[in-house]
Write a protein that holds these residues in place. Structure first.
Motif, PDB file in Angstrom:
ATOM      1  N   ARG A  43      22.530  17.143  32.505  1.00 29.59           N
ATOM      2  CA  ARG A  43      23.883  17.038  33.046  1.00 29.59           C
ATOM      3  C   ARG A  43      23.881  16.226  34.352  1.00 29.59           C
ATOM      4  NH1 ARG A  43      28.584  19.975  31.724  1.00 29.59           N
ATOM      5  NH2 ARG A  43      30.116  19.921  33.389  1.00 29.59           N
ATOM      6  N   VAL A  44      22.916  16.491  35.209  1.00 28.00           N
ATOM      7  CA  VAL A  44      22.815  15.752  36.466  1.00 28.00           C
ATOM      8  C   VAL A  44      22.557  14.275  36.174  1.00 28.00           C
ATOM      9  CG1 VAL A  44      21.403  15.433  38.534  1.00 28.00           C
ATOM     10  CG2 VAL A  44      22.147  17.723  37.878  1.00 28.00           C
ATOM     11  N   ASN A  45      21.664  13.985  35.235  1.00 28.94           N
ATOM     12  CA  ASN A  45      21.393  12.594  34.875  1.00 28.94           C
ATOM     13  C   ASN A  45      22.638  11.898  34.344  1.00 28.94           C
ATOM     14  OD1 ASN A  45      18.725  12.624  35.675  1.00 28.94           O
ATOM     15  ND2 ASN A  45      17.952  13.189  33.652  1.00 28.94           N
ATOM     16  N   LYS A  46      23.408  12.608  33.554  1.00 26.96           N
ATOM     17  CA  LYS A  46      24.652  12.038  33.010  1.00 26.96           C
ATOM     18  C   LYS A  46      25.620  11.716  34.146  1.00 26.96           C
ATOM     19  CE  LYS A  46      28.513  13.096  29.969  1.00 26.96           C
ATOM     20  NZ  LYS A  46      29.198  14.123  29.205  1.00 26.96           N
ATOM     21  N   LEU A  47      25.750  12.629  35.096  1.00 27.09           N
ATOM     22  CA  LEU A  47      26.657  12.405  36.225  1.00 27.09           C
ATOM     23  C   LEU A  47      26.179  11.222  37.072  1.00 27.09           C
ATOM     24  CD1 LEU A  47      27.373  16.079  37.302  1.00 27.09           C
ATOM     25  CD2 LEU A  47      28.968  14.501  36.207  1.00 27.09           C
ATOM     26  N   ILE A  48      24.862  11.106  37.263  1.00 29.87           N
ATOM     27  CA  ILE A  48      24.318   9.981  38.033  1.00 29.87           C
ATOM     28  C   ILE A  48      24.618   8.658  37.327  1.00 29.87           C
ATOM     29  CG2 ILE A  48      22.166   8.876  38.786  1.00 29.87           C
ATOM     30  CD1 ILE A  48      21.123  11.723  39.397  1.00 29.87           C
ATOM     31  N   LYS A  49      24.466   8.625  36.016  1.00 34.59           N
ATOM     32  CA  LYS A  49      24.780   7.406  35.260  1.00 34.59           C
ATOM     33  C   LYS A  49      26.255   7.043  35.389  1.00 34.59           C
ATOM     34  CE  LYS A  49      21.103   7.848  31.848  1.00 34.59           C
ATOM     35  NZ  LYS A  49      20.748   8.121  30.459  1.00 34.59           N
ATOM     36  N   GLU A  50      27.127   8.050  35.339  1.00 32.65           N
ATOM     37  CA  GLU A  50      28.554   7.786  35.496  1.00 32.65           C
ATOM     38  C   GLU A  50      28.847   7.224  36.888  1.00 32.65           C
ATOM     39  OE1 GLU A  50      30.895  11.238  34.521  1.00 32.65           O
ATOM     40  OE2 GLU A  50      30.069  11.358  32.494  1.00 32.65           O
ATOM     41  N   LEU A  51      28.191   7.778  37.912  1.00 29.16           N
ATOM     42  CA  LEU A  51      28.374   7.263  39.264  1.00 29.16           C
ATOM     43  C   LEU A  51      27.892   5.821  39.374  1.00 29.16           C
ATOM     44  CD1 LEU A  51      27.382  10.304  41.482  1.00 29.16           C
ATOM     45  CD2 LEU A  51      29.619   9.200  41.370  1.00 29.16           C
ATOM     46  N   ASP A  52      26.753   5.525  38.760  1.00 34.24           N
ATOM     47  CA  ASP A  52      26.224   4.156  38.773  1.00 34.24           C
ATOM     48  C   ASP A  52      27.211   3.181  38.138  1.00 34.24           C
ATOM     49  OD1 ASP A  52      23.921   4.914  40.077  1.00 34.24           O
ATOM     50  OD2 ASP A  52      22.688   5.021  38.241  1.00 34.24           O
ATOM     51  N   VAL A  53      27.815   3.581  37.033  1.00 27.80           N
ATOM     52  CA  VAL A  53      28.804   2.728  36.368  1.00 27.80           C
ATOM     53  C   VAL A  53      30.002   2.503  37.285  1.00 27.80           C
ATOM     54  CG1 VAL A  53      30.446   2.632  34.456  1.00 27.80           C
ATOM     55  CG2 VAL A  53      28.087   3.328  34.041  1.00 27.80           C
ATOM     56  N   CYS A  54      30.447   3.552  37.951  1.00 28.83           N
ATOM     57  CA  CYS A  54      31.596   3.427  38.874  1.00 28.83           C
ATOM     58  C   CYS A  54      31.267   2.502  40.038  1.00 28.83           C
ATOM     59  CB  CYS A  54      32.011   4.797  39.381  1.00 28.83           C
ATOM     60  SG  CYS A  54      32.757   5.849  38.119  1.00 28.83           S
ATOM     61  N   ILE A  55      30.093   2.672  40.597  1.00 28.51           N
ATOM     62  CA  ILE A  55      29.678   1.831  41.723  1.00 28.51           C
ATOM     63  C   ILE A  55      29.611   0.373  41.286  1.00 28.51           C
ATOM     64  CG2 ILE A  55      27.740   1.286  43.260  1.00 28.51           C
ATOM     65  CD1 ILE A  55      27.242   4.356  43.399  1.00 28.51           C
ATOM     66  N   ALA A  56      29.063   0.128  40.090  1.00 29.46           N
ATOM     67  CA  ALA A  56      28.978  -1.238  39.586  1.00 29.46           C
ATOM     68  C   ALA A  56      30.368  -1.842  39.398  1.00 29.46           C
ATOM     69  CB  ALA A  56      28.205  -1.246  38.275  1.00 29.46           C
ATOM     70  N   GLN A  57      31.308  -1.044  38.918  1.00 35.28           N
ATOM     71  CA  GLN A  57      32.672  -1.554  38.730  1.00 35.28           C
ATOM     72  C   GLN A  57      33.329  -1.879  40.066  1.00 35.28           C
ATOM     73  OE1 GLN A  57      34.680   1.426  36.399  1.00 35.28           O
ATOM     74  NE2 GLN A  57      33.914   0.620  34.458  1.00 35.28           N
ATOM     75  N   VAL A  58      33.094  -1.028  41.072  1.00 31.96           N
ATOM     76  CA  VAL A  58      33.672  -1.276  42.382  1.00 31.96           C
ATOM     77  C   VAL A  58      33.083  -2.544  42.989  1.00 31.96           C
ATOM     78  CG1 VAL A  58      33.755  -0.392  44.764  1.00 31.96           C
ATOM     79  CG2 VAL A  58      34.268   1.130  42.840  1.00 31.96           C
ATOM     80  N   LYS A  59      31.769  -2.720  42.857  1.00 36.57           N
ATOM     81  CA  LYS A  59      31.128  -3.936  43.381  1.00 36.57           C
ATOM     82  C   LYS A  59      31.647  -5.188  42.674  1.00 36.57           C
ATOM     83  CE  LYS A  59      26.795  -1.988  45.026  1.00 36.57           C
ATOM     84  NZ  LYS A  59      25.318  -1.961  44.877  1.00 36.57           N
ATOM     85  N   LYS A  60      31.870  -5.059  41.360  1.00 36.72           N
ATOM     86  CA  LYS A  60      32.350  -6.195  40.568  1.00 36.72           C
ATOM     87  C   LYS A  60      33.766  -6.590  41.010  1.00 36.72           C
ATOM     88  CE  LYS A  60      31.492  -7.040  35.931  1.00 36.72           C
ATOM     89  NZ  LYS A  60      31.573  -6.717  34.515  1.00 36.72           N
ATOM     90  N   GLU A  61      34.600  -5.595  41.280  1.00 35.19           N
ATOM     91  CA  GLU A  61      35.983  -5.864  41.699  1.00 35.19           C
ATOM     92  C   GLU A  61      36.036  -6.488  43.097  1.00 35.19           C
ATOM     93  OE1 GLU A  61      38.193  -2.248  41.331  1.00 35.19           O
ATOM     94  OE2 GLU A  61      38.054  -2.237  39.145  1.00 35.19           O
ATOM     95  N   LYS A  62      35.136  -6.067  43.989  1.00 36.99           N
ATOM     96  CA  LYS A  62      35.113  -6.609  45.345  1.00 36.99           C
ATOM     97  C   LYS A  62      34.502  -8.007  45.389  1.00 36.99           C
ATOM     98  CE  LYS A  62      35.109  -2.381  48.030  1.00 36.99           C
ATOM     99  NZ  LYS A  62      34.420  -1.599  49.071  1.00 36.99           N
ATOM    100  N   GLY A  63      33.580  -8.242  44.471  1.00 39.58           N
ATOM    101  CA  GLY A  63      32.840  -9.512  44.497  1.00 39.58           C
ATOM    102  C   GLY A  63      33.572 -10.582  43.826  1.00 39.58           C
TER     103      GLY A  63
END
Length: 99
Positions: free
Chosen positions: A79-99
């Motif tokens: 469950r923790v690994n799944k949540l970490i993966k979801e956070l990574d995806v969110c962070i990547a999307q935020v970086k993509k939108e800013k960049g």
């Protein structure tokens, strides 16, 4: 005329029987509709109860895992690994939108 009257009387009796059968079928149909509606409501209630119980069960598993129960430790890690993966995806999307 006797034969015609007899035929007419027979036809009239059969017509009354047919009308009576139609009324009985109509009553039965209404009764079955009511039963179907009651069963649909019961099914809907049961489904929502099952979903609630599944959710409660999942929460209990997570709580047991947090308490250090060996059996549920693996579940907690997944469950923790799944949540970490979801956070990574969110962070990547935020970086993509800013960049």
């Amino acid at each position: 005329m006797d034969q015609n009257e007899s035929n007419f009387i027979n036809l009239e009796q059969k017509l009354y029987q047919l009308v009576d059968a139609y009324r009985n079928i109509k009553k039965e149909k209404e009764s079955l509709k009511e039963e179907i509606d009651a069963l649909k409501d019961s099914l809907k209630t049961s489904r929502s109860e099952v979903l609630k119980l599944k959710d409660d069960n999942d929460r209990l598993k997570v709580a047991n895992a947090m308490l250090g129960d060996e059996e549920h430790r693996r579940l907690m890690k997944l469950r923790v690994n799944k949540l970490i993966k979801e956070l990574d995806v969110c962070i990547a999307q935020v970086k993509k939108e800013k960049g």
